[in-house]
Scaffold this active site. Sequence first.
Site, short mmCIF file in Angstrom:
data_model
loop_
_atom_site.label_atom_id
_atom_site.label_comp_id
_atom_site.label_asym_id
_atom_site.label_seq_id
_atom_site.Cartn_x
_atom_site.Cartn_y
_atom_site.Cartn_z
N GLN A 264 -3.72 -6.48 -3.62
CA GLN A 264 -3.91 -4.83 -3.85
C GLN A 264 -2.82 -4.30 -4.82
O GLN A 264 -2.83 -2.82 -5.00
CB GLN A 264 -3.87 -4.35 -2.27
CG GLN A 264 -2.38 -4.25 -1.88
CD GLN A 264 -2.41 -3.90 -0.34
OE1 GLN A 264 -2.72 -4.20 0.59
NE2 GLN A 264 -1.86 -2.67 -0.26
N GLY B 30 9.34 5.63 8.54
CA GLY B 30 7.81 6.22 8.44
C GLY B 30 6.99 4.83 9.13
O GLY B 30 6.23 5.34 9.82
N HIS B 31 7.37 3.63 8.73
CA HIS B 31 6.61 2.72 9.68
C HIS B 31 7.00 2.67 11.17
O HIS B 31 6.19 2.60 11.82
CB HIS B 31 7.08 1.35 9.19
CG HIS B 31 6.79 0.84 7.69
ND1 HIS B 31 7.74 0.80 6.68
CD2 HIS B 31 5.58 0.56 7.25
CE1 HIS B 31 6.94 0.35 5.61
NE2 HIS B 31 5.79 0.22 6.06
O1 PAF Z 1 -0.17 0.69 3.69
C1 PAF Z 1 -0.04 -0.88 3.69
O2 PAF Z 1 1.18 -0.83 3.81
C2 PAF Z 1 -1.11 -1.86 3.12
O3 PAF Z 1 -1.90 -1.07 2.13
C3 PAF Z 1 -1.82 -2.44 4.43
C4 PAF Z 1 -2.40 -1.42 5.05
C5 PAF Z 1 -0.54 -3.21 5.24
C6 PAF Z 1 -2.71 -3.44 3.90
O4 PAF Z 1 -2.21 -4.62 3.01
#
Ligand code: PAF
Length: 276
Positions: free
Chosen positions: A55, A30-31
């Site tokens: 987060q 996905g990445h």
């Molecule tokens: O989607 C993610 O992996 C994270 O929320 C991000 C955008 C790298 C922010 O830490």
Amino acid sequence: MKIFYSIDEFLKNQLQIEYFIPTMGNLHDGHLSLINQVKGPSKGTCVSIYVNEAQFTNQEDFDNYPKTLNDDIEKLNSLNVDYLLIPEKYDIEKHSQSFDTSKEPKHITTELCGKFRIGHFLAVMDVVDRFFQIVKPRNAIFGEKDYQQLLVIQELIKICNYDINLVRSPIIRNNEGLALSSRNNLLSNEERSYAAEIYKSLKYAKNLYDDKVKIDDITEQINKYFDELPMKIEYFSIRDLKTLQPRYDDDLIALIAVYLGKVRLIDNIIIKSTSK
Ligand code: PAF
């Protein structure tokens, strides 16, 4: 690929970053598909790896987040990536201002995932804002699997007046339809055998919509769908595609979050689109 562990080093090089892909590592296809959005020869593409503790709304979730830096570097080396930034928290904070919380777009950050993960999107906005200040990219690439996050970043760009083009990258699924996510690695074999039900339920919701079933009735049926399965639905909701508000007169998206054991997975499907 040049790797920077220090932001001073990164800034000293005065790089022109065309494409920025922020990640928390544990890179999967996905990445890699985000990176593959950058077509053609090397264009100043920068990936960051930083696991943003703020987060995570649950300490265990943060502690369990898979860390696979050596594998990640190997994968990125084989792609069209010019720079990899792996900064420390203190270094990010030293080189950027925090996001002004009074500007939080609560109409979007406190809904859906934001209702269950209090403070999550504010923390995402803060870290992405900090990276934007440091990296100053022309384009930033985000995946449609985290659809709410994508719209939150779109708001961030507007609020902070960034001259950054947001590039959307489609969801990548495995052969069974499960959306790729770092969290899939945390599923037991038994849990994994049920995970494909998430996308099946979304396709079922789309079929119901196509059959003119009312939104409330679709929501009820999807909740019932999971009653029969060993997984817990956190929310299922049909929303306006552009704003994620509960309005049904334009294009629509269905979004879902479920728990399979302790693993929380999200997914979405566009159920009405006049533009695609
Ligand atoms: O989607 C993610 O992996 C994270 O929320 C991000 C955008 C790298 C922010 O830490």
